[in-house]
Structure formats: C-alpha cells, structure tokens
Design an enzyme around this catalytic site. Structure first.
Site, PDB file in Angstrom:
ATOM      1  N   HIS A 180       0.945  -1.361  -0.068  1.00 46.69           N
ATOM      2  CA  HIS A 180      -0.074   0.001   0.100  1.00 46.69           C
ATOM      3  C   HIS A 180       0.871   1.071   0.020  1.00 46.69           C
ATOM      4  O   HIS A 180       0.624   2.240  -0.944  1.00 46.69           O
ATOM      5  CB  HIS A 180      -0.951  -0.059   1.346  1.00 46.69           C
ATOM      6  CG  HIS A 180      -1.831   1.281   1.461  1.00 46.69           C
ATOM      7  ND1 HIS A 180      -3.201   1.100   1.056  1.00 46.69           N
ATOM      8  CD2 HIS A 180      -1.522   2.345   2.059  1.00 46.69           C
ATOM      9  CE1 HIS A 180      -3.424   2.377   1.384  1.00 46.69           C
ATOM     10  NE2 HIS A 180      -2.447   3.272   2.084  1.00 46.69           N
ATOM     11  N   GLU A 181       1.834   1.395   1.113  1.00 42.47           N
ATOM     12  CA  GLU A 181       2.856   2.268   1.072  1.00 42.47           C
ATOM     13  C   GLU A 181       3.812   2.562  -0.255  1.00 42.47           C
ATOM     14  O   GLU A 181       3.875   3.897  -0.708  1.00 42.47           O
ATOM     15  CB  GLU A 181       3.613   2.376   2.327  1.00 42.47           C
ATOM     16  CG  GLU A 181       2.782   2.238   3.548  1.00 42.47           C
ATOM     17  CD  GLU A 181       1.767   3.554   3.595  1.00 42.47           C
ATOM     18  OE1 GLU A 181       2.195   4.707   3.273  1.00 42.47           O
ATOM     19  OE2 GLU A 181       0.688   3.325   4.131  1.00 42.47           O
ATOM     20  N   GLU A 228      -6.589   6.464  -1.336  1.00 46.68           N
ATOM     21  CA  GLU A 228      -6.323   5.377  -0.388  1.00 46.68           C
ATOM     22  C   GLU A 228      -6.801   3.771  -1.065  1.00 46.68           C
ATOM     23  O   GLU A 228      -6.418   2.951  -0.829  1.00 46.68           O
ATOM     24  CB  GLU A 228      -6.932   5.700   0.883  1.00 46.68           C
ATOM     25  CG  GLU A 228      -6.301   6.542   1.546  1.00 46.68           C
ATOM     26  CD  GLU A 228      -4.750   6.439   1.862  1.00 46.68           C
ATOM     27  OE1 GLU A 228      -4.605   5.307   2.473  1.00 46.68           O
ATOM     28  OE2 GLU A 228      -4.045   7.295   1.961  1.00 46.68           O
ATOM     29  N   HIS A 282       1.908   4.627  -2.815  1.00 53.33           N
ATOM     30  CA  HIS A 282       1.873   5.964  -2.640  1.00 53.33           C
ATOM     31  C   HIS A 282       3.453   6.706  -3.237  1.00 53.33           C
ATOM     32  O   HIS A 282       3.349   7.579  -3.727  1.00 53.33           O
ATOM     33  CB  HIS A 282       1.898   6.488  -1.136  1.00 53.33           C
ATOM     34  CG  HIS A 282       0.303   6.234  -0.425  1.00 53.33           C
ATOM     35  ND1 HIS A 282      -0.615   6.776  -1.405  1.00 53.33           N
ATOM     36  CD2 HIS A 282       0.124   5.735   0.454  1.00 53.33           C
ATOM     37  CE1 HIS A 282      -1.776   6.480  -0.588  1.00 53.33           C
ATOM     38  NE2 HIS A 282      -1.537   5.713   0.473  1.00 53.33           N
TER      39      HIS A 282
END
Length: 663
Positions: A173-174, A260, A177
C-alpha cells in the site's frame, strides 16, 4: 477491476496538487472574510457605521484582510521550509527512530526484508525505515518528495502485531503512494494546513493572554476594557480557528480518500494476496491505528495507512473510507470470512469492538500465515525461474510494467537476496561498505594489479578512501553472483549512501568519476552508475522534475539521440539499426517536417542531456518513449545485460521505476 497505470496516476497526482491549491485558496478566502467580520464589529461605531462591503474596502478592512492572509501564508511558508528536509524531517517530526539496517530485532528484520524484496522487484531504491517505538496502534506512512529519498515509517504495533503477509500488504500500500507521487502532495498538504490553523493558534494565545492579565494587579477600568476586548477577539479567532480545522480536515478528505482506495487495490496487485492487506485493515478495526504519542497525529492523518487521529463528523471529515468499505472493495465477502475466522478464535470479538475490548495479539490467531522473517509465502509464487535473457510476455508493453511489482520481479528479488552472502549484504548496510561497493562495481572485472592501480587514484579519507579489506569481500561476491546483482546491490546500499553528508556525497561522486575516466572511455554501465548516483545523491535529489513540455515537438532532438543510441545498441549492423530506429521513431516523427535521421554517434554527455529534457515531459507522454526504447531492446527476442542497463538508465533518469527485466 482495471486500475489506472503508473503514468495516469502520476498525472492524477499533479492534478490533485492543483486541486489542493484551489481548496487552500478557498479556505484562506473564507477564513479571511470571517476574521474581517470580527474586525468589522470591533471597529465600527454608531457615528460612522459603514456597510460591511464598504468597510471591507476601507483602510481598516484592507489592513485586516492583508494581515490575515500574511499570517496564513507565513504559517504555511515556515512549515514548508521546515519540511524541506523531506521524508527524514517528517519522520523526526513525529519522533520516529531510524531502524539500523543491520538490526538484530526479528520484527525489524522482517520489515526490512519485505521492503527490500519489494524495492528490488519494483526497481526503486530501498526507502529508509523508521519505527515509532511508543505507538501501539497499527499504522504506517511514507514521506518524501521523490522515490529516491523516501522514508517508510511504521508503528511498533504494526511490526509486532501483523503477520508477514499482513505487513507485506501494508508495505505494498505504501509503495503505491511512492509510485503514484502521493508523498510530495502529502508533505505539501502538511505545510498548507499549518497556515490554515494559524488563526486558531493566535486566538488561543490572545485568550490566554487576556486571562493572565486579568489575574495580575488591579488596573484601571480602561485597562479592564482592553483586556476584555482582547479576550473577545481571542474567543472569536479561536472559533474561526476551528473553522480552519474543519476546512483543513475537509481538504484532507477530498485529496486523500480516493487515493487510499487506489493504494489498497495496488497492494493486492503487487502482493497477489488480498488477505494480507485485508487482514491488516481488520486488525486496525479491532485494535485501532491512532497515533497517541505525537502532537502531529492530526496533521499526519491523510498520510497514514489508517486514521491516525480521533475526530468528530468522521463520515464527512475522515481521510480514509470506512474500514468495512475498504475490506469489501478489496474482495467482496472478505469481511465476512475474517469475522467468521475471528469468531472461531475469539467468540466475543467483532469488528466494531473498541480497542480496550481486544486483548493484545488476539487477531494473530486468525491469520493462518507464517511469520517467517525471510521466506515469503510460497503459495503465491508459482512462476518458474526467469532465465538470464528473458523478455516480457508477448503483447506486454514495457510502460505497463513501470511502477508495478510482477511475479518475475518478485521471484528475482527473493532468489537474489537468498544468494547474497551474509557478509556482503551486511556491508551494504554501512556507509563504508556502501561506498566501497560503488568502487567495487567499477573495478570488479579488472585484474588484481589493475584494481590496485585504480584504487590508488582515490585520495585517502576516513569514509571515502579505498579500503582493501572491504573490497576483498565485495569484489569476489560480485564476480560469483554475476552482473545481474549490480543494480539491486546499489538499491540495497542506498539507505547507507543517503546517510553521507553533502560534502561526502560530492566526494564520492568525484571519486567514481576518477575511476570511470581512468581508461579514457565510458561504458554504458559506468554511465548508468554515475547517472544513478547523481540522480539520487546530487543536490537536486529531493526535488521533483516539473513538467516543462506537453508535446513531443520541443524534445525531438533528445528523442533522436536516445533512440539512435538504443537502435545501434540493439543491432549488429548499420542497416538493421536504421530499420529499427525508423520503427521506433514512427510514432513521433512529424510528416510535415520529414523524418529525423538516425545519428552515427551519440556522446554520453548528449545522452545525459537528452534524458534530462525527456524527464520534463508530461507523465502521459512518457509511456510512448519507454515503449519505443523497449521495442529497440526486445526486437530480437532477448535482453542482454548491456541492453538492460541502458533501459534501466533511461527509466531511472525519467523517474520511471522499472522492475527487473532479467534475472
């Protein structure tokens, strides 16, 4: 479900920056009007009452509006300058501790191995890792202005309470980003919010000042009236400050929520294991992810994996969609399965249970997943070992692989890390070892006598000088593992190299240039190495390249140089090179101006200038260039080491993280 590609997400992040500026200006205008309204009632008198719109244009009104705007801008500018240090500054701001790359803590080693696997598999430098030791909630965030200087911060609760697969889901997930350009937007948002909240902070100060003055010695009634006026103004500004808080949270929600969801989907795509990130979200629902030991929890809310601050009007102001919605979006029915699995181990627990009702470690029972520090879950990796000269699957464009983690790249990363000798790998985590790696990469193919002669060119220095003892450990490992280890080893060494101060970085690049120039020629790998170090350790390493061109026309000379070099590198005869060049340039040539001829020679300086120019293109124009380069290096059905290093150079200099093409 189809997800937007890397380049579309990059373009979207830039559009979000424009949206952020518009929302900020709107909030500034409304806060300014609110303060002016207070000033209007404070300064008006019965003898000279003006309508509000006339007062707003008077001297008092203009001074009031100007002061408010100046305060907000000053507050944002001060925080902006404070955060100029990039990701490391943000990590220090919340009290996070840098994790020693050679840590002996099992949980920290588990995190480090997950991050290294994903970094190598995606083609980005390994981010520096931090942990918030006193935070028991489950949360994480990335910060920085570019992927080359990103930091990943996790809470102690995340690394101790999540299984390996769940932690891998959070890391995926990170990483999304990092790929999407969200980090830069998030850091800027912190700075802009600081300005919006400035008025409320001033109101709090005035209110405290008035109460403090009222408790001092007796004063005249005139002084009392002045104190009362200050108190009233303070209360009014404090109320307006809460209006600023509302607008700040609204901006966070507007910019963050959709990103997100996209990062959740990307995590599933990267790890190919929806239960990993879903399990992590489920545990956040049980235990919470709030940051309780830092005063910046509210500022960081939009950056974190889950909500980091408690707030009212959650449905409207939350920076993240509800946990249940995020889990169901990952995979329909997943939430029901997780609840059922939890009921089998903890019958009284449920997703909405408060943190106090969940015993420490209770959710670990439903993971059913090994917490092994090194070994990834084998059931997800069934693809065969990639050959030493492999090409992407038929019909796959190289641009579609940028900013992704594919099974071949992940298998390559796992096998590579397993093959690295412990001593070799440990040296990459130290400044001295990382520096010596840069030298070893340039001399490993030379004879021992030549190696000694080249290292004599390096001036003595406590960190940057040649270390024969370390080179004796690095050079044999590089030879035995093969050329495929060169870029991954550099990526592993980047956290240590980033710890060099600016003078040491400059000295390292100067020493590397001396070794490169020693034989009076520059190979493609030497160019790739020097360009990589300059891109990630140079003075502008933390500065993102702004968009300068929105069409190919201004960069046609740069395209001509790049594709001429790639066409000649990908063929053995001039006739084949011309044909390949013509095919690669077909989508860019302007028929009205005729075709751009293939160049006989392209110098390394011209190539570097060309890549700098091409990096100034809009993100949506870069895929065609990546695909044209890919056409040149894959036309014969194989990718050799020289072609891969050239492709990697192109991708890195255009800020396009390229997964490994060979193994």
């Amino acid at each position: 479900m189809a997800h937007p590609g890397f380049f579309q997400r990059q373009a979207s992040a830039r559009r979000n920056t424009s949206l952020l500026v518009c929302l900020f200006l709107t909030a500034v205008a409304l806060i300014t009007l609110a303060v002016c309204l207070v000033g209007y009632f404070v300064t008006r008198s019965e003898s000279s009452a003006l309508a509000f719109h006339h007062w707003l244009l008077s001297r008092h009104g203009l001074w009031t509006a100007g002061a408010v705007v100046a305060l907000i801008v000053a507050g944002s500018l001060i925080r902006w300058i404070d955060l100029a240090g990039g990701g490391a500054r943000v990590a220090n701001m919340v009290g996070a501790r840098a994790i020693d790359p050679d840590t002996r803590d099992n949980d920290e080693r588990k995190l480090r191995n997950i991050v290294e696997e994903m970094a190598i598999a995606s083609g980005v430098p390994v981010p520096e890792l931090y942990v918030m030791d006193n935070e028991t909630g489950i949360n994480a965030f990335v910060a920085g202005y570019t992927s080359g200087e990103a930091v990943l911060v996790v809470t102690h609760g995340a690394i101790t309470q999540l299984s390996r697969d769940e932690l891998q889901g959070v890391v995926g997930h990170e990483f999304s980003h990092i790929f999407n350009g969200d980090m830069r937007l998030n850091v800027r948002l912190i700075a802009l919010l600081a300005g919006i909240l400035m008025i409320g902070q001033i109101g709090t100060f005035l209110l405290r000042a008035s109460f403090f003055s009222s408790h001092r010695s007796l004063r005249s009634s005139r002084d009392s009236r002045g104190q009362a006026a200050i108190g009233v103004i303070g209360i009014a500004l404090l109320v307006i400050g809460y209006l600023g808080v509302f607008f700040g949270r609204l901006i966070q929600a507007a910019v963050s929520r959709q990103r997100e969801m996209l990062a959740d989907a990307s995590s599933v795509q990267f790890t190919r294991n929806p239960e990993g990130i879903a399990g992590a979200l489920f545990k956040i629902g049980l235990k919470g992810g709030y940051l309780d030991t830092t005063s910046h929890a509210s500022d960081m809310n939009h950056m974190c994996f889950g909500e980091s601050a408690r707030m009212k009007f959650t449905a409207l102001l939350a920076s993240h969609p509800p946990i249940e919605e995020r889990i169901n979006r990952i995979q329909p029915g997943m939430l029901v399965r997780l609840r059922s699995r939890l009921r089998d181990t903890e019958p009284r627990a449920n997703l909405r249970a408060a943190t106090v009702s969940a015993r420490p470690g209770m959710a670990a029972g439903f993971s059913g997943i090994s917490d092994d520090i090194y070994s990834p879950v084998s059931r997800k990796r069934t693809s065969p070992l990639v050959s030493s000269a492999s090409t992407p699957p038929a019909g796959t464009k190289l641009s579609e692989r940028v900013g992704t983690v594919n099974s071949e790249g992940e298998d390559f990363a796992v096998r590579l890390l397993a093959r690295l000798p412990a001593t070799f790998r440990g040296l990459l985590y130290t400044r001295a070892g990382a520096v010596q790696l840069c030298y070893a990469l340039l001399i490993s193919e030379l004879s021992r006598e030549q190696q000694r002669e080249r290292m004599e060119l390096i001036p003595s220095h406590p960190i940057l000088g040649g270390e024969p003892g370390l080179l004796e450990k690095l050079v044999p490992a590089l030879k035995s593992i093969g050329e495929g280890v060169r870029f991954p080893a550099l990526e592993l060494a980047m956290p240590a190299l980033r710890k060099l101060d600016p003078e040491e970085r400059e000295g390292l690049m100067s020493n590397v240039q001396k070794l490169v120039a020693a034989d009076h020629r520059v190979s493609l790998f030497e160019l790739a190495l020097t360009s990589f170090l300059s891109r990630h350790l140079g003075p502008d390493a933390s500065r993102a390249m702004p968009v300068k061109y929105r069409s190919y026309r201004p960069v046609m000379p740069a395209l001509q140089r790049l594709l001429s070099l790639l066409a000649r590198a990908g063929t053995s005869s001039s006739g084949d090179a011309e044909q390949l060049y013509t095919e690669a340039m077909a989508g860019f040539n302007d028929t009205r101006k005729g075709e751009q001829p293939v160049l006989e020679k392209v110098t390394m300086r011209q190539l570097r200038e060309a890549l700098t120019a091409l990096n100034g293109l809009s993100p949506l124009l870069k895929p065609a260039i990546i695909d044209a380069c890919g056409h040149c290096i894959t036309h014969d059905g194989r990718i050799d080491v020289r072609e891969y290093e050239l492709m990697r150079l192109v991708a890195d200099q255009m800020d396009c993280p390229m997964p490994p093409l060979t193994a």
